[in-house]
Design a protein around this motif. Structure first.
Motif, PDB file in Angstrom:
ATOM      1  N   LEU A 255      -0.956   4.412  -1.560  1.00 22.35           N
ATOM      2  CA  LEU A 255      -2.292   4.390  -0.948  1.00 22.35           C
ATOM      3  C   LEU A 255      -2.200   4.728   0.540  1.00 22.35           C
ATOM      4  CD1 LEU A 255      -3.691   1.110  -2.575  1.00 22.35           C
ATOM      5  CD2 LEU A 255      -4.256   3.452  -3.183  1.00 22.35           C
ATOM      6  N   ASP A 256      -1.072   4.453   1.114  1.00 23.93           N
ATOM      7  CA  ASP A 256      -0.867   4.688   2.540  1.00 23.93           C
ATOM      8  C   ASP A 256       0.424   5.493   2.708  1.00 23.93           C
ATOM      9  OD1 ASP A 256      -1.710   4.448   5.078  1.00 23.93           O
ATOM     10  OD2 ASP A 256      -1.553   2.254   5.188  1.00 23.93           O
TER      11      ASP A 256
ATOM     12  N   ARG B 164      -0.594   7.855  -9.248  1.00 20.41           N
ATOM     13  CA  ARG B 164      -0.969   6.432  -9.252  1.00 20.41           C
ATOM     14  C   ARG B 164      -1.545   6.027 -10.595  1.00 20.41           C
ATOM     15  NH1 ARG B 164      -3.147   7.095  -3.811  1.00 20.41           N
ATOM     16  NH2 ARG B 164      -5.237   7.236  -4.672  1.00 20.41           N
ATOM     17  N   LEU B 165      -2.403   6.919 -11.114  1.00 17.82           N
ATOM     18  CA  LEU B 165      -3.067   6.620 -12.381  1.00 17.82           C
ATOM     19  C   LEU B 165      -2.058   6.422 -13.508  1.00 17.82           C
ATOM     20  CD1 LEU B 165      -5.746   6.503 -14.041  1.00 17.82           C
ATOM     21  CD2 LEU B 165      -5.579   8.977 -14.286  1.00 17.82           C
TER      22      LEU B 165
ATOM     23  N   ILE C 248      -9.919   2.902 -17.106  1.00  8.90           N
ATOM     24  CA  ILE C 248      -8.673   3.508 -16.625  1.00  8.90           C
ATOM     25  C   ILE C 248      -8.134   4.484 -17.674  1.00  8.90           C
ATOM     26  CG2 ILE C 248      -6.230   2.961 -16.096  1.00  8.90           C
ATOM     27  CD1 ILE C 248      -8.080   2.200 -13.838  1.00  8.90           C
TER      28      ILE C 248
ATOM     29  N   PHE D 149      -2.755  -1.680 -10.443  1.00  9.38           N
ATOM     30  CA  PHE D 149      -3.114  -2.453  -9.256  1.00  9.38           C
ATOM     31  C   PHE D 149      -3.934  -3.695  -9.631  1.00  9.38           C
ATOM     32  CE2 PHE D 149      -2.513   1.831  -7.670  1.00  9.38           C
ATOM     33  CZ  PHE D 149      -1.870   1.649  -6.458  1.00  9.38           C
TER      34      PHE D 149
ATOM     35  N   LEU E  48      -9.983   7.618 -17.638  1.00 13.74           N
ATOM     36  CA  LEU E  48      -9.519   8.532 -16.592  1.00 13.74           C
ATOM     37  C   LEU E  48      -8.264   9.268 -17.045  1.00 13.74           C
ATOM     38  CD1 LEU E  48      -9.933   6.307 -13.374  1.00 13.74           C
ATOM     39  CD2 LEU E  48     -11.459   8.111 -14.164  1.00 13.74           C
TER      40      LEU E  48
ATOM     41  N   ILE F 156      -3.126  10.974  -6.606  1.00 10.29           N
ATOM     42  CA  ILE F 156      -4.056  10.107  -7.361  1.00 10.29           C
ATOM     43  C   ILE F 156      -3.622  10.057  -8.831  1.00 10.29           C
ATOM     44  CG2 ILE F 156      -6.447   9.864  -8.165  1.00 10.29           C
ATOM     45  CD1 ILE F 156      -7.344  11.040  -5.454  1.00 10.29           C
ATOM     46  N   ASP F 157      -3.262  11.216  -9.356  1.00 15.47           N
ATOM     47  CA  ASP F 157      -2.842  11.291 -10.740  1.00 15.47           C
ATOM     48  C   ASP F 157      -1.539  10.506 -10.953  1.00 15.47           C
ATOM     49  OD1 ASP F 157      -3.744  12.475 -13.176  1.00 15.47           O
ATOM     50  OD2 ASP F 157      -1.815  13.545 -13.209  1.00 15.47           O
TER      51      ASP F 157
ATOM     52  N   SER G 174      -4.996  15.210  -5.237  1.00 10.58           N
ATOM     53  CA  SER G 174      -5.205  14.775  -6.616  1.00 10.58           C
ATOM     54  C   SER G 174      -3.886  14.537  -7.342  1.00 10.58           C
ATOM     55  CB  SER G 174      -6.077  15.786  -7.368  1.00 10.58           C
ATOM     56  OG  SER G 174      -5.452  17.026  -7.372  1.00 10.58           O
TER      57      SER G 174
ATOM     58  N   ASN H 297       0.828  -1.217   0.000  1.00 15.90           N
ATOM     59  CA  ASN H 297       0.000   0.000   0.000  1.00 15.90           C
ATOM     60  C   ASN H 297       0.858   1.260   0.000  1.00 15.90           C
ATOM     61  OD1 ASN H 297      -2.460  -1.293  -0.080  1.00 15.90           O
ATOM     62  ND2 ASN H 297      -2.786  -1.237   2.131  1.00 15.90           N
TER      63      ASN H 297
END
Lengths: 227, 405
Positions: A56-57, A83-84, A109, A89, A112, A80-81, A77, A51
């Motif tokens: 995520l963590d 990660r994207l 995905i 995952f 996004l 998040i961006d 964001s 994670n």
């Protein structure tokens, strides 16, 4: 060249007023094209480590550097961006969007990422064919078996063209045949397209396929072996 | 993609979606029908009373509203009447001389309300001739009378029989006159039927020794919406030291209060109805959020921005509410439009009850766009407010915790 580096990584959280040290000073690095299994018993800290690598963590202490960026400094964001664009995952419970078909889940995905529609459709179809689901593209997750759903999840993880894929216990809910199929697909993608896979698992079938095995227990790295 | 996902998501739990949409549908349906009947029926009652008697506005001598006696009459002023007639939105201007008298025939005597009218002008506004059940309407300087049917039966008289009116005239002069009955009238209200007598303005002035006097001028407008503005205009053209102008609400305060009290009770009902719907919606949304917390966590994990996820769920809840809202409008509007043109005439005891209270026994639906738009906006706001909850929840979502939970 390392694509992921963790430096003195610690994670402590409170559970019913008791402090739990899930990760204690982990230093690891991963190179492009690795096929790595992180193994250890339940509660050893593998999912927490994954994670944190996946953004995520947040670590309580230490740094995670991915593609030269300390992701602990990214927030909201921007994270998040990140990660994207950089991370794919695969989850234990497949976690596809139940109202979308297999193809739409893979497309989602890329949607996004604001990729053009034509490109999205072509890549989704190519990826589903690559994981052996060319004939099940328009089926919703509820019409697919566990193994098929997990293959869609792998296709989805690959859709964003990530730097690496994190798979948390990807075979935990699969039968032997589905596990074998899934591992073959991931191994092929790793060998032929140099895609990096990092698994957390205690499934010996996955461990046997891995070319690097990191064993952790009680939040510490016990061993780090390359085959 | 957001719209596609949102639309499909609301049908994930068909039964729950249908129940929630149905609750919105029934609230909108009953809310619209209830308001439509109330506005339509009370509007009809008001229009009937206003156009059949009071007019929207009345001008009197100052002090007449406190003491309705002939001594509070005023000299007829043609220029004032002409000025009133030229005002925008004014349809009819009707002069009257009104007072009480004892109506008598043979051995029967009963108190009645005598109205001296200009027959043609009165008829153009109140359509009095249409209320005749027998006989003829009054001619310009007619020496006869028109009386309510209950008064006629009490006095045991019919057409061409004579009615004697005895009372007190201007400056307490004794007033007495006899009039042949030209026609019998029937009003929806039994009270009016047993107490009204009409004679020509000329005869009324003669009876009450009130030469050239009027007790009031009734003004009928093209719509009740203009009552306040025309009242203000009339105040500008009359001498307020000499005259007073009152609207129908001041002339018939009981009716105005009744309408207001019914409106308040309907607002309370509507409020309760919409509160139930609002909480019903919120309940569904809370359940939906709780069920899909893990899914939301995973979507954020794989790279879906929280704002985009919040927008998707917001769209879902709006779709959910809108399905019920639109269905409510689609079903209720044709009913409202049909019954606004085809009123429901009541019969039997309900009709009697209406008539006893002085109301026409008819249920009329209003197709006024004002309340329809207002209801749409109210329900829309409720939906938006209910949809804010998931947005807040998603914006505060911790993906790891959501997945772990």
């Amino acid at each position: 060249m390392n694509i992921i580096e963790t430096k003195n990584l610690h994670k402590t959280y409170k559970e019913s007023e008791i402090e739990v040290h899930a990760v204690r000073g982990v230093d690891l690095s991963f190179e492009q094209g690795e096929f790595t299994a992180i193994v250890g018993p339940s509660g050893s800290g593998k999912t927490t480590l994954l994670n944190m690598i996946g953004g995520l963590d947040k670590p309580t202490e230490g740094e995670i550097i991915i593609d030269g960026i300390n992701i602990s400094t990214l927030k909201g964001s921007k994270l998040i961006d990140f990660r994207l664009r950089k991370i794919g995952f695969v989850f234990q419970a497949y976690n596809l969007i139940p109202v979308l078909t297999a193809k739409e889940n893979v497309e989602f995905i890329m949607n996004l990422q604001k990729r053009p529609k034509k490109e999205r459709i072509k890549r989704a179809e190519d990826l589903l064919k690559a994981v052996g689901l060319g004939d099940r593209m328009n089926a919703r997750p509820s019409k697919l078996s566990g193994g098929q759903q997990q293959r869609v999840a792998v296709a989805r993880a690959l859709a964003s063209k990530p730097m690496f894929i994190l798979a948390d216990e990807p075979t935990a809910n699969l039968d032997s045949e589905s596990t074998r199929n899934l591992l073959e697909i991931m191994e092929t993608l790793n060998k032929e397209e140099n895609i990096t896979f990092i698994f957390s698992t205690h499934d010996t079938r996955v461990v046997n396929k891995a070319r690097r095995i990191i064993t952790i227990d009680d939040g510490k790295v016990l061993s780090d072996e390359k085959k | 993609m957001i719209i596609k996902v949102a639309w499909r998501n609301i049908w994930r739990n068909k039964r729950r979606t249908l129940i929630t949409a149905a609750s919105v549908f029934f609230a909108v349906f009953f809310g619209l029908i209830m308001r439509s009947i109330q506005i339509g029926t009370f509007g009809n009652i008001t229009d009937n009373l206003v156009s059949s008697y009071s007019g929207h506005l009345q001008i009197h001598k100052k002090g007449y509203s406190d003491e309705k006696i002939l001594n509070n009459s005023f000299n007829s002023d043609k220029s004032l009447i002409n000025k009133l007639k030229t005002l925008k939105h004014v349809k009819y201007v009707v002069p009257r001389l009104e007072s009480f008298a004892l109506a008598s025939s043979g051995e029967q005597t009963k108190g009645c309300f005598v109205t001296g009218i200009s027959p043609d002008e009165e008829n153009s506004m109140t359509k009095l001739s249409e209320k005749l059940t027998s006989g003829k309407y009054l001619l310009k300087n007619d020496k006869g009378a028109l009386i309510g049917d209950k008064l006629a039966s009490f006095l045991k008289i019919g057409i061409n029989d004579t009615i004697v009116l005895i009372g007190q005239g201007y400056h307490s002069v004794s007033a007495a006159g006899k009039y042949p009955v030209r026609g019998i009238l029937h009003f929806p209200s039994p009270k009016l039927n047993s107490s009204l007598a009409y004679i020509s303005l000329k005869e009324a002035r003669k009876l009450y020794s009130a030469e050239n006097k009027l007790t009031g001028i009734a003004v009928l407008l093209d719509s009740d919406k203009n009552t306040s503005s025309i009242k203000a205009e009339i105040k500008n053209i009359i001498n307020l030291n000499e005259y007073e102008v009152r609207d129908w609400g001041e002339i018939m305060p009981e009716l105005k209060e009744l309408i207001q009290s019914k409106s308040v009770s309907s607002y309370v009902m509507l409020g309760l109805l919409y509160m139930i719907v609002g909480f019903g919606m919120l309940g569904t949304i809370i359940m939906m959020i709780a069920e899909r917390k893990k899914e939301f966590g995973l979507l954020v994990s794989v790279g879906m921005k929280k704002t985009k996820l919040a927008l998707t769920v917001f769209t879902e809840t709006v779709f959910l509410g809108f399905t019920g809202l639109l269905a409510g409008f689609i079903v209720s509007l044709p009913i409202i439009l049909y019954y606004s043109v085809h009123p429901i005439y009541l019969g039997g005891k309900i009709a009697e009850m209406y008539e006893k209270n002085g109301f026409e026994p008819v249920i009329l639906f209003s197709s006024d766009t004002g309340y329809i738009i207002a209801q749409f906006i109210i329900v829309f706001i409720i939906l938006i407010v209910a949809s804010v909850y998931p947005v807040i929840k998603i914006l505060n979502l911790n993906p790891v915790k959501a997945v772990r939970d």
